[in-house]
Scaffold this motif. Structure first.
Motif, PDB file in Angstrom:
ATOM      1  N   LYS A  99     -28.285  79.492   5.335  1.00  0.00           N
ATOM      2  CA  LYS A  99     -29.631  79.300   5.900  1.00  0.00           C
ATOM      3  C   LYS A  99     -30.644  80.256   5.293  1.00  0.00           C
ATOM      4  CE  LYS A  99     -32.363  79.574  10.135  1.00  0.00           C
ATOM      5  NZ  LYS A  99     -32.365  79.822  11.599  1.00  0.00           N
ATOM      6  N   ASP A 100     -30.312  81.522   5.221  1.00  0.00           N
ATOM      7  CA  ASP A 100     -31.275  82.509   4.741  1.00  0.00           C
ATOM      8  C   ASP A 100     -31.690  82.302   3.294  1.00  0.00           C
ATOM      9  OD1 ASP A 100     -31.265  83.636   7.228  1.00  0.00           O
ATOM     10  OD2 ASP A 100     -30.217  85.484   6.653  1.00  0.00           O
ATOM     11  N   THR A 101     -30.890  81.594   2.504  1.00  0.00           N
ATOM     12  CA  THR A 101     -31.239  81.363   1.111  1.00  0.00           C
ATOM     13  C   THR A 101     -31.929  80.012   0.883  1.00  0.00           C
ATOM     14  OG1 THR A 101     -29.080  80.413   0.560  1.00  0.00           O
ATOM     15  CG2 THR A 101     -29.331  82.791   0.302  1.00  0.00           C
ATOM     16  N   VAL A 102     -31.850  79.108   1.856  1.00  0.00           N
ATOM     17  CA  VAL A 102     -32.469  77.785   1.687  1.00  0.00           C
ATOM     18  C   VAL A 102     -33.689  77.591   2.582  1.00  0.00           C
ATOM     19  CG1 VAL A 102     -30.226  76.812   1.093  1.00  0.00           C
ATOM     20  CG2 VAL A 102     -31.082  76.556   3.427  1.00  0.00           C
ATOM     21  N   ALA A 103     -33.906  78.516   3.518  1.00  0.00           N
ATOM     22  CA  ALA A 103     -34.960  78.343   4.520  1.00  0.00           C
ATOM     23  C   ALA A 103     -36.358  78.269   3.924  1.00  0.00           C
ATOM     24  CB  ALA A 103     -34.896  79.466   5.548  1.00  0.00           C
ATOM     25  N   ASP A 104     -36.548  78.806   2.729  1.00  0.00           N
ATOM     26  CA  ASP A 104     -37.867  78.745   2.094  1.00  0.00           C
ATOM     27  C   ASP A 104     -38.209  77.331   1.629  1.00  0.00           C
ATOM     28  OD1 ASP A 104     -35.812  78.980   0.161  1.00  0.00           O
ATOM     29  OD2 ASP A 104     -37.298  79.546  -1.368  1.00  0.00           O
ATOM     30  N   ASN A 105     -37.183  76.504   1.414  1.00  0.00           N
ATOM     31  CA  ASN A 105     -37.412  75.130   0.928  1.00  0.00           C
ATOM     32  C   ASN A 105     -36.201  74.250   1.216  1.00  0.00           C
ATOM     33  OD1 ASN A 105     -38.415  72.875  -0.336  1.00  0.00           O
ATOM     34  ND2 ASN A 105     -38.338  73.704  -2.410  1.00  0.00           N
ATOM     35  N   PRO A 106     -35.891  74.018   2.482  1.00  0.00           N
ATOM     36  CA  PRO A 106     -34.694  73.225   2.806  1.00  0.00           C
ATOM     37  C   PRO A 106     -34.758  71.798   2.290  1.00  0.00           C
ATOM     38  CG  PRO A 106     -36.059  73.555   4.768  1.00  0.00           C
ATOM     39  CD  PRO A 106     -36.603  74.459   3.697  1.00  0.00           C
ATOM     40  N   ALA A 107     -35.962  71.231   2.164  1.00  0.00           N
ATOM     41  CA  ALA A 107     -36.103  69.838   1.722  1.00  0.00           C
ATOM     42  C   ALA A 107     -35.625  69.641   0.291  1.00  0.00           C
ATOM     43  CB  ALA A 107     -37.561  69.396   1.854  1.00  0.00           C
ATOM     44  N   PHE A 108     -35.559  70.707  -0.481  1.00  0.00           N
ATOM     45  CA  PHE A 108     -35.104  70.614  -1.868  1.00  0.00           C
ATOM     46  C   PHE A 108     -33.744  69.936  -1.959  1.00  0.00           C
ATOM     47  CE2 PHE A 108     -32.477  72.505  -5.228  1.00  0.00           C
ATOM     48  CZ  PHE A 108     -33.212  72.164  -6.360  1.00  0.00           C
ATOM     49  N   PHE A 109     -32.877  70.219  -1.009  1.00  0.00           N
ATOM     50  CA  PHE A 109     -31.500  69.735  -1.088  1.00  0.00           C
ATOM     51  C   PHE A 109     -31.338  68.293  -0.641  1.00  0.00           C
ATOM     52  CE2 PHE A 109     -31.434  74.316  -0.941  1.00  0.00           C
ATOM     53  CZ  PHE A 109     -30.608  74.612  -2.014  1.00  0.00           C
ATOM     54  N   ASN A 110     -32.409  67.675  -0.152  1.00  0.00           N
ATOM     55  CA  ASN A 110     -32.330  66.256   0.183  1.00  0.00           C
ATOM     56  C   ASN A 110     -32.078  65.404  -1.054  1.00  0.00           C
ATOM     57  OD1 ASN A 110     -32.689  66.355   3.014  1.00  0.00           O
ATOM     58  ND2 ASN A 110     -34.900  66.597   2.769  1.00  0.00           N
ATOM     59  N   ALA A 111     -32.532  65.876  -2.212  1.00  0.00           N
ATOM     60  CA  ALA A 111     -32.301  65.135  -3.454  1.00  0.00           C
ATOM     61  C   ALA A 111     -30.811  65.078  -3.776  1.00  0.00           C
ATOM     62  CB  ALA A 111     -33.064  65.800  -4.604  1.00  0.00           C
ATOM     63  N   PHE A 112     -30.068  66.123  -3.443  1.00  0.00           N
ATOM     64  CA  PHE A 112     -28.627  66.129  -3.672  1.00  0.00           C
ATOM     65  C   PHE A 112     -27.926  65.204  -2.688  1.00  0.00           C
ATOM     66  CE2 PHE A 112     -30.191  70.100  -5.394  1.00  0.00           C
ATOM     67  CZ  PHE A 112     -29.540  70.174  -6.609  1.00  0.00           C
ATOM     68  N   LYS A 113     -28.420  65.166  -1.456  1.00  0.00           N
ATOM     69  CA  LYS A 113     -27.890  64.211  -0.481  1.00  0.00           C
ATOM     70  C   LYS A 113     -28.056  62.796  -1.004  1.00  0.00           C
ATOM     71  CE  LYS A 113     -28.840  64.111   3.742  1.00  0.00           C
ATOM     72  NZ  LYS A 113     -29.685  63.972   4.940  1.00  0.00           N
ATOM     73  N   ALA A 114     -29.215  62.505  -1.605  1.00  0.00           N
ATOM     74  CA  ALA A 114     -29.506  61.167  -2.100  1.00  0.00           C
ATOM     75  C   ALA A 114     -28.549  60.750  -3.208  1.00  0.00           C
ATOM     76  CB  ALA A 114     -30.950  61.095  -2.594  1.00  0.00           C
ATOM     77  N   GLN A 115     -27.999  61.717  -3.956  1.00  0.00           N
ATOM     78  CA  GLN A 115     -27.088  61.338  -5.033  1.00  0.00           C
ATOM     79  C   GLN A 115     -25.615  61.452  -4.618  1.00  0.00           C
ATOM     80  OE1 GLN A 115     -25.605  65.213  -5.711  1.00  0.00           O
ATOM     81  NE2 GLN A 115     -25.158  63.621  -7.193  1.00  0.00           N
ATOM     82  N   GLY A 116     -25.355  61.643  -3.325  1.00  0.00           N
ATOM     83  CA  GLY A 116     -23.986  61.550  -2.837  1.00  0.00           C
ATOM     84  C   GLY A 116     -23.331  62.827  -2.404  1.00  0.00           C
ATOM     85  N   SER A 117     -24.041  63.945  -2.446  1.00  0.00           N
ATOM     86  CA  SER A 117     -23.457  65.218  -2.031  1.00  0.00           C
ATOM     87  C   SER A 117     -23.628  65.422  -0.529  1.00  0.00           C
ATOM     88  CB  SER A 117     -24.118  66.371  -2.797  1.00  0.00           C
ATOM     89  OG  SER A 117     -23.855  66.270  -4.181  1.00  0.00           O
TER      90      SER A 117
END
Length: 288
Positions: free
Chosen positions: A141-159
């Motif tokens: 959490k502490d490392t992604v909280a500045d931009n959590p939406a960034f990782f939605n792109a990885f969700k979109a490709q199957g992660s």
């Protein structure tokens, strides 16, 4: 209390082939079939010992985060082979979550896991999409909280997003008791659900060290297993705890770091040389 250290769509994941056919009324029929797109992944600088064991402090912290890309590449889905899992996730016994550092399987599969979330670049999204690599993302959490939406792109490709705690205290196994560990894990469980719509089922200890107290806390927090590793991509090369190449069932560690592209290239070369299919760990374990 003594502690140890590490050593969707199951890897049987069929993402399927798409066939596009166009017919015209007055002209000859024309058809096209998408080409196969290869796969690949990367690693990180943690220093596990024997059988995936990681000494406390073995994980090197990283810093800074880049803004999310303004556009997200369109995934190029590759034809995947079909695998019926021949491994069953051990159950929670006596309140203790199992620890997994490698999947015992006869299938030619390998599992990519990526930790932390410190460095966020459009390049990492592009590469993972280009290679169509599904991965388990153990985020903090502490490392992604500045931009959590960034990782939605990885969700979109199957992660999938998994749990790497709120604070990333690499000494939590020594410094914290049961309740403090649970609090940190549950905090990340709820954060992941809030931002990514799913509560993680797998946990990776910061630094890799774990104990029976931690195993108990993982189970109490609603997760199914602790996941460590026996191979990693780090500093642009592969490091192996066993042998000198990737083996079927290996769980590979890497991180979101500045050297992401070089680490992914090292993983990809090793994965292709070994003739292994990159599949999603959660699928193979039945916990997606």
């Amino acid at each position: 209390m003594p502690f140890s250290t590490p050593s969707r769509r199951a890897a049987f994941g069929i993402l399927g082939a798409s066939v596009v056919a166009g017919l015209t009324a007055c002209k000859a029929a024309e058809s096209s079939t998408p080409a196969l797109t290869p796969t690949g992944a990367a690693g990180s600088p943690e220093a596990p010992g024997q059988n995936g064991a990681l000494g406390v402090g073995g994980e090197v912290p990283t810093s800074s985060a880049s803004p999310t890309p303004t556009t997200t590449p369109t995934p190029t889905k590759r034809i995947r082979r079909t695998f019926i899992p021949d491994y069953q996730l051990p159950p929670i016994v006596g309140g203790l979550a199992p620890v997994i550092s490698k999947i015992e399987t006869k299938h030619p599969v390998v599992f990519l896991t990526i930790d932390d979330g410190n460095i966020k670049t459009p390049e990492s999204v592009k590469l993972m999409t280009e290679y169509d690599y599904p991965a388990s993302l153990f985020l903090t959490k502490d490392t992604v909280a500045d931009n959590p939406a960034f990782f939605n792109a990885f969700k979109a490709q199957g992660s999938l997003i998994e749990n790497h705690t709120v604070t990333h205290n690499i000494n939590m196994v020594r410094q914290w008791g049961y309740q403090q560990q649970v609090n940190d894990m549950v905090g990340m469980q709820e954060y992941a659900f809030q931002h990514y719509g799913r509560r993680p089922t797998l946990f990776r200890p910061p630094g890799g060290a774990y104990s029976n107290v931690m195993r108990q806390a993982v189970a109490a927090s609603g997760m199914k297993a602790i996941v460590t590793w026996e191979a990693k991509a780090n500093a642009g090369k592969m490091d192996y705890q066993v042998g000198n190449s990737l083996r079927p069932g290996d769980i590979v560690l890497m991180h979101f770091r500045a050297e992401f592209a070089a680490d992914l290239a090292a993983f990809r070369a090793a994965q292709l040389a070994a003739g292994l299919e990159v599949v999603l760990l959660e699928d193979f374990l039945g916990v997606a």
